[in-house]
Design a protein around this motif. Structure first.
Motif, PDB file in Angstrom:
ATOM      1  N   CYS A  91      -4.695  -4.949   6.882  1.00 48.45           N
ATOM      2  CA  CYS A  91      -5.146  -4.033   5.832  1.00 48.45           C
ATOM      3  C   CYS A  91      -5.942  -2.879   6.422  1.00 48.45           C
ATOM      4  O   CYS A  91      -5.772  -1.724   6.017  1.00 48.45           O
ATOM      5  CB  CYS A  91      -6.002  -4.779   4.803  1.00 48.45           C
ATOM      6  SG  CYS A  91      -5.067  -5.704   3.575  1.00 48.45           S
ATOM      7  N   LEU A 140     -13.564   6.143  -0.284  1.00 49.91           N
ATOM      8  CA  LEU A 140     -12.492   5.190  -0.559  1.00 49.91           C
ATOM      9  C   LEU A 140     -12.927   3.766  -0.210  1.00 49.91           C
ATOM     10  O   LEU A 140     -13.547   3.526   0.826  1.00 49.91           O
ATOM     11  CB  LEU A 140     -11.237   5.542   0.238  1.00 49.91           C
ATOM     12  CG  LEU A 140     -10.658   6.943   0.018  1.00 49.91           C
ATOM     13  CD1 LEU A 140      -9.436   7.156   0.906  1.00 49.91           C
ATOM     14  CD2 LEU A 140     -10.303   7.161  -1.450  1.00 49.91           C
ATOM     15  N   THR A 141     -12.593   2.819  -1.088  1.00 52.01           N
ATOM     16  CA  THR A 141     -12.904   1.399  -0.908  1.00 52.01           C
ATOM     17  C   THR A 141     -11.689   0.579  -1.321  1.00 52.01           C
ATOM     18  O   THR A 141     -10.991   0.941  -2.273  1.00 52.01           O
ATOM     19  CB  THR A 141     -14.111   0.975  -1.773  1.00 52.01           C
ATOM     20  OG1 THR A 141     -15.215   1.824  -1.487  1.00 52.01           O
ATOM     21  CG2 THR A 141     -14.495  -0.477  -1.511  1.00 52.01           C
ATOM     22  N   GLY A 142     -11.442  -0.514  -0.639  1.00 51.17           N
ATOM     23  CA  GLY A 142     -10.328  -1.384  -0.985  1.00 51.17           C
ATOM     24  C   GLY A 142     -10.788  -2.726  -1.537  1.00 51.17           C
ATOM     25  O   GLY A 142     -11.859  -3.229  -1.186  1.00 51.17           O
ATOM     26  N   ILE A 175     -12.236   2.897   5.614  1.00 56.27           N
ATOM     27  CA  ILE A 175     -12.231   2.243   4.306  1.00 56.27           C
ATOM     28  C   ILE A 175     -12.783   0.831   4.421  1.00 56.27           C
ATOM     29  O   ILE A 175     -12.265  -0.002   5.166  1.00 56.27           O
ATOM     30  CB  ILE A 175     -10.806   2.211   3.715  1.00 56.27           C
ATOM     31  CG1 ILE A 175     -10.285   3.634   3.509  1.00 56.27           C
ATOM     32  CG2 ILE A 175     -10.792   1.438   2.394  1.00 56.27           C
ATOM     33  CD1 ILE A 175      -8.888   3.700   2.943  1.00 56.27           C
ATOM     34  N   LEU A 177      -7.124   0.430  -4.444  1.00 58.05           N
ATOM     35  CA  LEU A 177      -7.854   1.511  -3.804  1.00 58.05           C
ATOM     36  C   LEU A 177      -8.765   2.143  -4.847  1.00 58.05           C
ATOM     37  O   LEU A 177      -8.314   2.560  -5.913  1.00 58.05           O
ATOM     38  CB  LEU A 177      -6.906   2.561  -3.242  1.00 58.05           C
ATOM     39  CG  LEU A 177      -7.584   3.674  -2.432  1.00 58.05           C
ATOM     40  CD1 LEU A 177      -8.103   3.120  -1.107  1.00 58.05           C
ATOM     41  CD2 LEU A 177      -6.634   4.830  -2.194  1.00 58.05           C
ATOM     42  N   THR A 200      -3.461   8.363  -0.058  1.00 62.05           N
ATOM     43  CA  THR A 200      -4.273   8.367   1.154  1.00 62.05           C
ATOM     44  C   THR A 200      -5.573   9.133   0.947  1.00 62.05           C
ATOM     45  O   THR A 200      -6.525   8.954   1.701  1.00 62.05           O
ATOM     46  CB  THR A 200      -3.500   8.983   2.320  1.00 62.05           C
ATOM     47  OG1 THR A 200      -3.067  10.305   1.956  1.00 62.05           O
ATOM     48  CG2 THR A 200      -2.281   8.132   2.662  1.00 62.05           C
ATOM     49  N   LEU A 248      -4.816   0.879   6.023  1.00 62.44           N
ATOM     50  CA  LEU A 248      -5.671   1.715   5.185  1.00 62.44           C
ATOM     51  C   LEU A 248      -6.595   2.620   6.001  1.00 62.44           C
ATOM     52  O   LEU A 248      -7.036   3.657   5.507  1.00 62.44           O
ATOM     53  CB  LEU A 248      -6.506   0.837   4.255  1.00 62.44           C
ATOM     54  CG  LEU A 248      -5.721   0.080   3.179  1.00 62.44           C
ATOM     55  CD1 LEU A 248      -6.644  -0.870   2.420  1.00 62.44           C
ATOM     56  CD2 LEU A 248      -5.029   1.029   2.225  1.00 62.44           C
ATOM     57  N   ILE A 273     -13.355  -2.913   2.859  1.00 66.96           N
ATOM     58  CA  ILE A 273     -12.497  -3.763   2.027  1.00 66.96           C
ATOM     59  C   ILE A 273     -13.256  -5.027   1.646  1.00 66.96           C
ATOM     60  O   ILE A 273     -13.858  -5.692   2.499  1.00 66.96           O
ATOM     61  CB  ILE A 273     -11.205  -4.155   2.762  1.00 66.96           C
ATOM     62  CG1 ILE A 273     -10.443  -2.907   3.222  1.00 66.96           C
ATOM     63  CG2 ILE A 273     -10.308  -5.019   1.862  1.00 66.96           C
ATOM     64  CD1 ILE A 273      -9.317  -3.205   4.180  1.00 66.96           C
ATOM     65  N   LEU A 281       0.045   3.708  -2.726  1.00 69.00           N
ATOM     66  CA  LEU A 281      -1.351   4.091  -2.906  1.00 69.00           C
ATOM     67  C   LEU A 281      -1.618   5.437  -2.243  1.00 69.00           C
ATOM     68  O   LEU A 281      -1.051   5.743  -1.184  1.00 69.00           O
ATOM     69  CB  LEU A 281      -2.273   3.027  -2.305  1.00 69.00           C
ATOM     70  CG  LEU A 281      -2.156   1.617  -2.867  1.00 69.00           C
ATOM     71  CD1 LEU A 281      -3.140   0.690  -2.162  1.00 69.00           C
ATOM     72  CD2 LEU A 281      -2.396   1.600  -4.368  1.00 69.00           C
ATOM     73  N   VAL A 321       0.815  -1.229   0.000  1.00 64.53           N
ATOM     74  CA  VAL A 321       0.000   0.000   0.000  1.00 64.53           C
ATOM     75  C   VAL A 321       0.846   1.276   0.000  1.00 64.53           C
ATOM     76  O   VAL A 321       0.297   2.375  -0.049  1.00 64.53           O
ATOM     77  CB  VAL A 321      -0.965   0.024   1.209  1.00 64.53           C
ATOM     78  CG1 VAL A 321      -1.819  -1.219   1.224  1.00 64.53           C
ATOM     79  CG2 VAL A 321      -0.219   0.189   2.518  1.00 64.53           C
TER      80      VAL A 321
END
Length: 400
Positions: free
Chosen positions: A149, A129-131, A157, A190, A121, A153, A159, A119, A116
């Motif tokens: 994670c 934001l979604t993972g 977020i 992301l 922020t 993250l 996931i 990636l 990550v």
């Protein structure tokens, strides 16, 4: 423009050709030829390098391309075994970023932090934001991955994702990202969007036993439950139900039947509110003499479990509930399509009725979706560490 989401299902054949033609099928359904994101799920029957090259030749060099090996592929158009499933996204309301890293078996935390590191922020103008995570399904650290994670993250977020699989061969699973194909690795995506996504899950299992405590365990191997051999506790809990519903005498069942029953009778960890995190005890055929059970993830001593069961009807109905929950979370926002992470254990329970589950999903969602049969599912909802699951349907819906 909004968001376009299209899918296609490919079968066996020369891998580069299958990848190219399947991607073309999906792209032809779109009103644009500019693809932003592609997720592909591919049976180990295919040679991944030419397969991805064929897909890349269609979607272009700028699209984010990720995916993993699978144990069955599915889209709104049907199901496949030994093939591929592709989902393509083009959007001016979403941005996609991906990174890949290896070394999960040595150090989960370091590997994820490496994955990550590049990636963003935050993305200006795209506040939600979604993972997505896909990882080697044979490493056995799904719960650790889920927790790490979210630590890295952040709690805000959600996931979704799954453990890569390999047609139940249990030999090697692979993830794809940044045009690399790796084992012992994880790819992290992301998604930054102008409108929220939704992540939902359901599993269709109900508790069969009273709460039971793990009293002796070593990683994924549970030796004792309630100070008795783990196998004996599980066997005694399912004996009457197996006899009544499947006409099976557990005492005389052979190893193949025992292996089948570990999928029909899994364990659940009570999450409160009637929700259970399902844990599959059948990574190895249980050794009746030694008395242990081997799970797909680590089970710490002190964990409280309940033996569960699920019928075929419940396994199909749970997909409808997962879709309904996801649509409810989306509220008034229109859905473009979704990605689906379905455990391979569900097909073992459903047997010749497995195709009914994706069909029910298609009926309920009425939008395109692409997915695969996993060795475990990831669903970390915003503000919760719900984590890694077995025998569960996880659905990620993207807004138009």
């Amino acid at each position: 423009m909004g968001t376009e989401f299209e899918t296609a299902l490919g079968g066996s054949g020369e891998s580069e050709s299958v990848g190219r033609e399947t991607a073309r099928q999906a792209l032809r359904r779109m009103e644009t030829d500019e693809v932003d994101f592609c997720q592909v799920f591919a049976s180990p029957e295919h040679d991944y390098e030419p397969l991805l090259a064929g897909i890349r030749s269609v979607i272009g060099d700028d699209a984010v391309l990720i995916g993993c090996s699978s144990a069955g592929e599915l889209t709104d158009g049907g199901v496949e075994s030994g093939g591929i499933a592709i989902g393509l996204v083009a959007s001016d309301r979403m941005r996609f970023f991906a990174s890949i890293a290896t070394g999960l078996s040595e150090d989960v935390s370091s590997t994820i932090r490496t994955a990550v590191r590049e990636l963003p922020t935050q993305v200006d103008g795209f506040p939600h934001l979604t993972g997505i995570t896909l990882h080697d399904g044979l490493v056995g650290v799904g719960e650790e991955i889920a927790l790490e994670c979210q630590r890295v993250l952040g709690q805000r977020i959600g996931i979704a994702g799954g453990s890569a699989s390999d047609d139940l061969r249990m030999e090697a699973t692979h993830v794809f990202g940044e045009d690399k194909i790796v084992e012992d690795g994880i790819v992290v995506v992301l998604i930054a969007s102008k409108s929220p996504t939704s992540i939902s899950l359901d599993h269709g299992h109900e508790p069969l036993s009273e709460p039971l405590e793990v009293t002796d365990a070593d990683g994924p191997v549970v030796n004792e439950i309630d100070n008795r051999p783990a196998f004996d506790v599980w066997r005694d809990a399912i004996a009457d139900h197996a006899s009544e519903h499947f006409d099976i005498d557990i005492e005389s069942a052979d190893d193949d039947m025992i292996a089948d029953l570990t999928t029909r009778y899994e364990f659940g960890i009570d999450q409160g509110g009637g929700q259970y995190k399902i844990r599959w005890p059948g990574l190895d055929v249980p050794n009746r003499d030694e008395g242990h059970l081997r799970f797909a993830v680590n089970i710490p001593e002190g964990t409280v479990l309940q033996v569960t069961s699920s019928s075929k009807d419940d396994q199909i109905e749970c997909v409808r509930r997962a879709v309904d929950d996801g649509l409810s979370e989306m509220g008034e926002t229109d859905v473009a399509g979704g990605f689906v992470y379905e455990c391979a254990c569900r097909s073992a329970i459903l047997e010749d009725r497995f195709a009914e589950a994706p069909a029910a999903l298609a009926d309920e969602l009425e939008k395109p979706f692409a997915g695969f049969q996993t060795y475990g599912e990831m669903c970390v909802e915003r503000g919760q560490m719900s984590g890694h699951h077995n025998t569960t349907s996880v659905i990620l819906l993207l807004p138009e």
